[in-house]
Design a protein around this motif. Structure first.
Motif, PDB file in Angstrom:
ATOM      1  N   PRO A   1       0.812  -1.227   0.000  1.00  0.00           N
ATOM      2  CA  PRO A   1       0.000   0.000   0.000  1.00  0.00           C
ATOM      3  C   PRO A   1       0.843   1.274   0.000  1.00  0.00           C
ATOM      4  O   PRO A   1       0.451   2.272  -0.625  1.00  0.00           O
ATOM      5  CB  PRO A   1      -0.794  -0.105   1.317  1.00  0.00           C
ATOM      6  N   ASN A   2       2.009   1.224   0.650  1.00  0.00           N
ATOM      7  CA  ASN A   2       2.883   2.399   0.669  1.00  0.00           C
ATOM      8  C   ASN A   2       3.499   2.666  -0.701  1.00  0.00           C
ATOM      9  O   ASN A   2       3.644   3.821  -1.108  1.00  0.00           O
ATOM     10  CB  ASN A   2       3.981   2.200   1.720  1.00  0.00           C
TER      11      ASN A   2
ATOM     12  N   LEU B   1       0.763   4.106  -2.851  1.00  0.00           N
ATOM     13  CA  LEU B   1       0.549   5.500  -2.454  1.00  0.00           C
ATOM     14  C   LEU B   1       1.623   6.398  -3.053  1.00  0.00           C
ATOM     15  O   LEU B   1       1.338   7.485  -3.576  1.00  0.00           O
ATOM     16  CB  LEU B   1       0.553   5.604  -0.928  1.00  0.00           C
TER      17      LEU B   1
ATOM     18  N   THR C   1       4.480  12.129  -0.005  1.00  0.00           N
ATOM     19  CA  THR C   1       4.289  10.726   0.350  1.00  0.00           C
ATOM     20  C   THR C   1       4.833  10.438   1.740  1.00  0.00           C
ATOM     21  O   THR C   1       4.169   9.789   2.559  1.00  0.00           O
ATOM     22  CB  THR C   1       4.988   9.803  -0.671  1.00  0.00           C
TER      23      THR C   1
ATOM     24  N   ILE D   1       2.629   9.049   4.835  1.00  0.00           N
ATOM     25  CA  ILE D   1       2.963   7.744   5.421  1.00  0.00           C
ATOM     26  C   ILE D   1       3.435   7.909   6.861  1.00  0.00           C
ATOM     27  O   ILE D   1       3.010   7.173   7.764  1.00  0.00           O
ATOM     28  CB  ILE D   1       4.034   7.012   4.576  1.00  0.00           C
TER      29      ILE D   1
END
Length: 197
Positions: free
Chosen positions: A52-53, A56, A93, A97
């Motif tokens: 998912p990171n 993203l 990002t 995060i």
């Protein structure tokens, strides 16, 4: 040691380190902060998933392609991948995060403040933790999955009982190791933040 850190210490640590994380302008130092926070989550048995990171990161990078800014690294069709787009995308990002993982480290369903306000916060923390544990399947309806999870959480009786137990409170009473943990993490974050100026 890390598994036994009290929820109150986690909360205070998260609050204390969020300022230097949020206001650092150095991309390398922000990357170090994100790395440390992810490690803290792993050590305290919070789930970390890399996919998912990465998704993203790619989504934010794509969103920052236009307008082109700075040195052009390469071209994809009619789009130019520039230095400005990459650095802007990385910065946003890392901010997103890092904020998520600081929140996950700080906010735990065991953390209960006293009084009615404390009970309200407990429910918020409970829902937050349960939702961040949600495994979304991107080949299915995401809204439907979230809705199903919320209904499942609402039906759970653990939220009513856990919030009333005396064991789960903001009564920190930390030992020496937990105080040292709080001090060391803060020294790292604030030291790097101040040293970057």
């Amino acid at each position: 040691m890390f598994k036994n850190i009290k929820p109150g210490i986690c909360f205070l640590t998260g609050v204390a380190i969020f300022f230097p994380f949020l206001f650092t302008s150095n991309l390398i130092i922000r990357s170090v902060f994100v790395f440390i926070v992810i490690i803290l989550n792993i050590l305290t048995e919070r789930r970390f998933r890399i996919l998912p990171n990465i998704l993203l990161l790619l989504a934010i990078m794509i969103a920052n392609i236009y307008p082109p800014d700075g040195k052009v690294y390469f071209e994809v069709g009619h789009f130019y991948i520039t230095q400005g787009a990459i650095f802007s995308g990385l910065k946003k990002t890392l901010l997103l995060i890092g904020s998520v993982y600081i929140s996950r480290f700080s906010v735990r369903k065991e953390l209960v403040f006293p009084g009615k306000t404390g009970a309200l916060f407990y429910r918020i923390f409970f829902y937050f933790e349960k939702l961040t544990e949600l495994n979304l399947k991107f080949n299915k309806n995401i809204i439907e999955q979230i809705d199903f999870k919320l209904i499942e959480i609402e039906k759970s009786t653990s939220i009513d009982h856990a919030g009333k137990t005396k064991n789960h409170s903001f009564n920190i009473k930390p030992g020496l190791k937990q105080i040292l943990f709080f001090i060391i993490i803060n020294l790292i974050f604030w030291g790097l933040f101040i040293g970057s100026y």
